[in-house]
Design a protein around this motif. Structure first.
Motif, mmCIF file in Angstrom:
data_model
loop_
_atom_site.group_PDB
_atom_site.id
_atom_site.type_symbol
_atom_site.label_atom_id
_atom_site.label_comp_id
_atom_site.label_asym_id
_atom_site.label_seq_id
_atom_site.Cartn_x
_atom_site.Cartn_y
_atom_site.Cartn_z
ATOM 1 N N ASN A 146 0.570 -10.515 -3.882
ATOM 2 C CA ASN A 146 1.433 -9.653 -4.673
ATOM 3 C C ASN A 146 0.739 -8.470 -5.332
ATOM 4 O O ASN A 146 1.159 -8.307 -6.460
ATOM 5 C CB ASN A 146 2.104 -10.695 -5.799
ATOM 6 C CG ASN A 146 2.894 -11.696 -5.058
ATOM 7 O OD1 ASN A 146 3.763 -11.486 -4.138
ATOM 8 N ND2 ASN A 146 2.871 -12.589 -5.369
ATOM 9 N N THR A 147 -0.083 -7.817 -4.790
ATOM 10 C CA THR A 147 -0.858 -6.828 -5.438
ATOM 11 C C THR A 147 -0.386 -5.501 -4.915
ATOM 12 O O THR A 147 0.110 -5.528 -3.948
ATOM 13 C CB THR A 147 -2.383 -6.928 -5.214
ATOM 14 O OG1 THR A 147 -2.829 -8.089 -6.082
ATOM 15 C CG2 THR A 147 -3.217 -5.798 -5.434
ATOM 16 N N SER A 148 -0.386 -4.413 -5.429
ATOM 17 C CA SER A 148 0.208 -3.291 -5.140
ATOM 18 C C SER A 148 -1.135 -2.081 -5.304
ATOM 19 O O SER A 148 -1.972 -2.097 -6.166
ATOM 20 C CB SER A 148 1.350 -2.620 -5.982
ATOM 21 O OG SER A 148 2.493 -3.444 -5.647
ATOM 22 N N LEU A 149 -1.640 -1.452 -4.314
ATOM 23 C CA LEU A 149 -2.339 -0.264 -4.020
ATOM 24 C C LEU A 149 -1.788 0.993 -3.913
ATOM 25 O O LEU A 149 -1.030 1.172 -2.822
ATOM 26 C CB LEU A 149 -3.453 -0.487 -3.166
ATOM 27 C CG LEU A 149 -4.348 -1.798 -3.176
ATOM 28 C CD1 LEU A 149 -3.536 -2.917 -2.429
ATOM 29 C CD2 LEU A 149 -5.481 -1.554 -2.497
ATOM 30 N N LEU A 150 -2.020 2.032 -4.874
ATOM 31 C CA LEU A 150 -1.467 3.261 -4.566
ATOM 32 C C LEU A 150 -2.484 4.108 -3.916
ATOM 33 O O LEU A 150 -3.444 3.719 -3.524
ATOM 34 C CB LEU A 150 -0.958 3.959 -5.918
ATOM 35 C CG LEU A 150 0.335 3.579 -6.444
ATOM 36 C CD1 LEU A 150 0.558 1.983 -6.894
ATOM 37 C CD2 LEU A 150 0.906 4.524 -7.583
ATOM 38 N N ILE A 163 0.957 -1.173 -0.070
ATOM 39 C CA ILE A 163 -0.008 -0.107 -0.087
ATOM 40 C C ILE A 163 0.913 1.202 0.060
ATOM 41 O O ILE A 163 1.338 1.393 0.893
ATOM 42 C CB ILE A 163 -0.901 0.115 1.206
ATOM 43 C CG1 ILE A 163 -1.734 -1.333 1.113
ATOM 44 C CG2 ILE A 163 -1.703 1.101 1.285
ATOM 45 C CD1 ILE A 163 -2.704 -1.330 2.448
ATOM 46 N N ASP A 164 1.133 1.840 -0.953
ATOM 47 C CA ASP A 164 1.854 3.010 -1.235
ATOM 48 C C ASP A 164 1.463 4.056 -0.935
ATOM 49 O O ASP A 164 0.233 4.547 -1.407
ATOM 50 C CB ASP A 164 2.553 2.815 -2.941
ATOM 51 C CG ASP A 164 3.955 3.914 -2.953
ATOM 52 O OD1 ASP A 164 4.421 4.164 -1.816
ATOM 53 O OD2 ASP A 164 3.970 3.866 -4.051
ATOM 54 N N HIS A 165 2.076 5.037 -0.180
ATOM 55 C CA HIS A 165 1.549 6.153 0.575
ATOM 56 C C HIS A 165 0.764 5.980 1.551
ATOM 57 O O HIS A 165 0.621 6.470 2.569
ATOM 58 C CB HIS A 165 1.139 7.200 -0.517
ATOM 59 C CG HIS A 165 2.328 7.520 -1.467
ATOM 60 N ND1 HIS A 165 3.469 8.315 -1.209
ATOM 61 C CD2 HIS A 165 2.691 7.029 -2.845
ATOM 62 C CE1 HIS A 165 4.468 8.384 -2.053
ATOM 63 N NE2 HIS A 165 3.914 7.933 -3.418
#
Length: 271
Positions: free
Chosen positions: A170-174, A153-155
């Motif tokens: 392996n999922t990315s959430l901005l 979870i970016d930012h």
């Protein structure tokens, strides 16, 4: 459990180095990292102090958090989470930074604790942690939501995830991602996100729909229908604009190769 852990060894080494370089931080680094024997103990301490207040005492939260973080499945997940935080975010140069300063990582681990409480019948406690996470980190994840391992979870700011949402490995959430419902419907009403998906900043996925494995949702998109595997979609409402290769969530490359035409979810061609 004092088995060798290379991530924890690296964190301790970095904390020792920074204690010498930044004497003003030496007490903080000792209490946050160097006084603890394991990664789980240090993380429990960081989280307890992060959300504790005058009436919700960190000294009481710490043992409760630690007992959950030491569970084998959760322990493995948090270790993968901190590794991908460093690997995928170019601004994060060390595991120590992620442990101490990255609120997206903090909010995700607090959710893992809340989810464990929720699934074991302790809903009031779980909801309290959700509320404190929203206040402190700006991340609002319902305790019922399910997250896989190796999540970034970016930012973090503005991320909202509903009760019946599922997020694959392996999922990315901005920042600003919403996985929400479409109204006042009850029951299973939130998105199901496959593995290796990249959810761009400010993207919104609504309803009990699926986003296929290896897909990418462009920043600012609003997704209202199922997304096939390895598809790039963008726009309001979102439509197919390309395909993806590899693992978008790992590569974090938000671009695509334009093709001649694509079909939207209803079979209409775009040129």
């Amino acid at each position: 459990d004092h088995e060798y852990n290379p991530v924890w060894t690296s964190i301790r080494t970095q904390a020792e180095e920074q204690s010498r370089k930044e004497p003003l931080l030496s007490s903080y680094l000792y209490s946050s990292v160097l006084s603890h024997q394991t990664f789980e103990k240090a993380l429990a301490n960081v989280l307890a102090n992060g959300i504790g207040d005058a009436t919700l005492l960190s000294t009481q939260l710490y043992p409760a958090f630690l007992s959950i973080l030491q569970k084998d499945k959760i322990r493995k997940a948090i270790l993968l989470d901190i590794q991908v935080t460093k690997d995928r975010d170019p601004a994060c140069t060390s595991y120590l930074e992620a442990l101490l300063n990255y609120k997206g990582f903090h909010a995700l681990q607090l959710h893992r604790i809340a989810h464990d409480l929720h699934t074991n019948g302790r809903q009031v406690m779980a909801q309290m942690l959700q509320s404190r996470s929203s206040e402190v980190y700006g991340v609002d994840i319902h305790p019922g939501a399910e997250f896989g391992k190796g999540i970034l979870i970016d930012h973090g700011t503005g991320v909202v995830v509903g009760e019946t949402a599922v997020v694959g490995d392996n999922t990315s959430l901005l920042q600003g991602v919403t996985l929400g419902g479409t109204g006042k419907a009850t029951g299973d009403r939130h998105p199901k996100i496959g593995s290796n998906v990249l959810l761009g900043a400010g993207s919104t996925v609504l309803g009990n729909i699926s986003v296929g494995e290896g897909s990418m949702i462009a920043a600012g998109s609003v997704v209202l229908k199922d997304v096939p595997d390895r598809t790039l979609i963008a726009g309001i409402p979102a439509r197919i604009v390309g395909t993806t290769r590899g693992r978008p969530s790992t590569e974090m490359t938000q671009n695509f190769e334009q093709q001649d035409s694509f079909e939207d979810f209803e079979g209409i061609e775009y040129f």
